[in-house]
Design an enzyme around this catalytic site. Structure first.
Site, short mmCIF file in Angstrom:
data_model
loop_
_atom_site.label_atom_id
_atom_site.label_comp_id
_atom_site.label_asym_id
_atom_site.label_seq_id
_atom_site.Cartn_x
_atom_site.Cartn_y
_atom_site.Cartn_z
N GLU A 67 -8.21 57.31 103.06
CA GLU A 67 -8.35 57.48 101.61
C GLU A 67 -8.19 58.96 101.32
O GLU A 67 -9.12 59.74 101.55
CB GLU A 67 -9.72 57.02 101.10
CG GLU A 67 -9.93 55.54 101.10
CD GLU A 67 -11.31 55.16 100.58
OE1 GLU A 67 -11.89 55.94 99.80
OE2 GLU A 67 -11.81 54.10 100.99
N GLU B 269 -16.32 52.53 105.22
CA GLU B 269 -17.21 53.70 105.29
C GLU B 269 -18.61 53.27 105.72
O GLU B 269 -19.61 53.65 105.09
CB GLU B 269 -17.27 54.41 103.92
CG GLU B 269 -16.02 55.18 103.58
CD GLU B 269 -16.23 56.11 102.39
OE1 GLU B 269 -17.17 55.89 101.60
OE2 GLU B 269 -15.44 57.05 102.23
C1 GLA Z 1 -15.04 55.95 99.07
C2 GLA Z 1 -14.86 54.44 99.11
C3 GLA Z 1 -13.85 53.95 98.11
C4 GLA Z 1 -14.08 54.60 96.77
C5 GLA Z 1 -14.03 56.11 96.93
C6 GLA Z 1 -14.24 56.86 95.64
O1 GLA Z 1 -14.10 56.58 99.78
O2 GLA Z 1 -14.49 54.01 100.39
O3 GLA Z 1 -13.95 52.57 98.00
O4 GLA Z 1 -15.32 54.21 96.29
O5 GLA Z 1 -15.05 56.52 97.79
O6 GLA Z 1 -13.34 56.48 94.69
#
Ligand code: GLA
Length: 586
Positions: free
Chosen positions: A234, A158
């Protein structure tokens, strides 16, 4: 040629159409003797792939030292995944977020206040390169090109939520490629144009992270990347909890409906989390949006497989959804695992903490207080001690606040607590005489894992004054928790206790099985079973029990040790057969 390739709207694996139906399991959050069980349950839910981050901070705890055994034996995890017929997505960072201490960045690296994290700063990229030099050779046999299960590897995490240094992303990509990672690479970003643009790397597959509003988010990904597979890297089907906050739940029905929408749209998916596991020891992270809030010990995440590895409502609901889109093994859904019968543990031995620490040699002497980072202490607690030259009533002032929670004692008596969470900086105290001993026990409650405050220092953060005059001549000492055998336990006298102390008790087990530690009457501290550090407990909640994995128990006598930082109204702990993660939020 990578095993996994892309077409205008999907993936090919070894040239055949393939849809990734993946779920996240972080091996470092699950006892290694349970990996095989969790992976089997992943396959039985209908997953064809599992995904895991790699925590750089644990794999390289000191510069140049690679750890790849026990809870960190990733090659073993990959072998077990392959044995189950599962493919693997690897997300080696450098940064992983993941509600993990400092987002997985090693404390020894980020304690350099000048380093520019997650950028092309050579101090950062060189350290990552050296880590990969050691990490990758033992992992290369597990890449799909070499007959292994790993079909894709993520670049950073991210990144668009953090920066826009594309040269840095390019560096990470090249660092992987030049060390033999020939598999498909991808980036992941929150599903909006700004993040996707800042976090993507031309020539590398972009994927998105989201948990709802499936059509809208897939459209954002498609707008950003007109061709190629749509993948939710995700798919958030639950969430994590903070101390003092609600326990997050998400209904199986809405999560399953969104999973159905994703799969009906032809997208690939990584369910985050399939099985969350536990932030054992001192591994939890923290958030700092408006204020600092540390993440709890459980990483149950309201996932399909509960923290103790039992199929929950989402397991059944997701299996049904997946079966509409892909073959699901025609085998029975696993039953919940056995639990230990409820047991009471009498903590009949204790050792007060501060007197014990006073007996230890060593410690660092400094004129002014120094941070834990400057002391080279990456996790846990540090005791700071000095004397106060002036008697009387006055304000103790901690310049810059504390990182993250400080218990203050004058001549051994508790006089108050300061918390970063409340932005505390002052404490009114009475100093009974000139030369009174001031002790400040500071806990690092977990490094921020998201946003610009990753690596924020811990410990005492600036000068400490009393009645406006700086206190100097400090002795700073980490609380040694590596060898609990050195703690001078004696029989507990009273049934209640109001000073920081270790407590120890034994309990008998016939057949080891999972259990949940409940601590009614206790306040806040750490718990170990047979030396295995379960993590933090805190009556602030929401979680009221700590997960004890069956493999840490043995037939016969077992030992429970607590480091209680405040007070207890009793000397008993309970082992229960049911987890209690606390009241649900509204
Ligand atoms: C983001 C991050 C993950 C995690 C999620 C929340 O997507 O990439 O590593 O922190 O948020 O659980």
């Amino acid at each position: 040629m990578p095993a996994l390739t892309t077409t205008s709207d999907g993936f090919l694996l070894h040239g055949e159409p393939f849809r990734i139906i993946s779920g996240a399991i972080h091996y470092f959050r699950v006892h290694p003797d349970q990996w095989a069980d969790r992976l089997r349950k992943a396959r039985l839910m209908g997953l064809n792939t599992v995904e895991t981050y790699l925590p750089w901070n644990l794999h390289e705890p000191e510069p140049g030292t690679l750890v790849l055994d026990g809870l960190l034996d990733l090659p073993r995890f990959l072998r077990l995944a392959r044995a189950e017929g599962l493919r693997v997505l690897l997300r080696p960072g450098p940064y992983i977020c993941a509600e993990w201490d400092d987002g997985g960045l090693p404390a020894w690296l980020i304690s350099d206040p000048d380093i520019r994290l997650r950028t092309s700063d050579p101090r950062f990229t060189d350290a990552f390169d050296r880590y990969l030099d050691q990490l990758l050779p033992p992992l290369l046999p597990y890449l799909a090109a070499n007959g292994g299960p790993v079909i894709a590897v993520q670049v950073e995490n991210e990144y668009g939520a953090y920066g826009d240094d594309t040269a840095y992303l390019k560096h990470v990509e090249q660092a992987l490629r030049s060390r033999g990672v020939d598999e498909l690479l991808f980036t992941c970003d929150q599903a909006n144009a700004g993040h996707l643009t800042a976090g993507s790397l031309p020539g590398t597959l972009s994927t998105a992270t989201f948990g709802s509003r499936v059509d809208e988010h897939l459209a954002a990904l498609r707008a950003h990347q007109p061709e190629g597979p749509l993948m939710c890297a995700e798919f958030w089907i639950g969430w994590f909890d903070h101390w003092g906050g609600p326990h997050h739940r998400r209904s199986a029905e809405t999560a399953a409906a969104d999973l159905d929408r994703l799969l009906s749209a032809g997208a690939s998916v990584n369910i985050y989390m399939f099985h969350g596991g536990t932030n054992f020891g001192f591994t939890n992270g923290a958030n700092h949006h408006h204020t600092y809030v540390p993440t709890i010990t459980s990483y149950d995440y309201d996932a399909p497989l509960t923290e103790s590895g039992d199929p929950g409502p989402k397991y059944h609901a997701f299996r049904e959804v997946i079966a509409r889109h892909a073959p699901v093994p025609d085998e029975p859904v696993p039953a919940p695992g056995p639990k230990l019968p409820p047991t009471t543990v009498d903590l009949d031995h204790r050792a007060p903490l501060l007197p014990y620490l006073r007996t230890l040699d060593g410690g660092t002497r400094t004129q002014d207080p120094v941070t834990m980072n400057e002391l080279g202490v990456h996790t846990g607690h540090v005791l700071y001690r000095t004397t106060v030259p002036t008697a009387g009533d006055g304000l103790l002032h901690f310049g810059g606040g504390v990182g993250d929670r400080a218990q203050v004692f004058v001549d051994g008596a508790s006089v108050g607590v300061l918390e970063r969470e409340r932005r505390d900086e002052t404490l009114p105290v009475r100093v009974p005489h000139s030369g009174a001993v001031l002790e400040v026990l500071v806990e690092n409650q977990g490094g921020v894992n998201y946003g610009p405050r990753i690596g924020a220092p811990k410990g005492l953060l600036g000068p400490v004054t009393f009645q406006g005059a700086a206190l100097d001549g400090w002795e700073c000492r980490p609380v040694p928790l590596g060898d609990l055998g050195a703690v001078p336990f004696g029989p507990s006298g009273a049934a209640t206790d109001s000073v920081p102390a270790f407590h120890r008790g034994t309990f008998e087990v016939d057949v080891p099985a999972d259990t949940f530690l409940s601590l009614p009457g206790w306040t806040k501290g750490q718990a170990w079973v047979n030396g295995f550090h379960l993590g933090r407990y805190w009556n602030r909640g929401p979680q009221r029990t700590l997960y004890v994995p069956g493999p840490v128990l043995r037939p016969g006598a077992n030992e429970l040790v607590l480091l209680e930082l405040h007070a207890t109204t009793g000397t008993r702990a309970q082992l229960t057969d049911t987890p209690d993660l606390g009241p649900e939020g509204q």
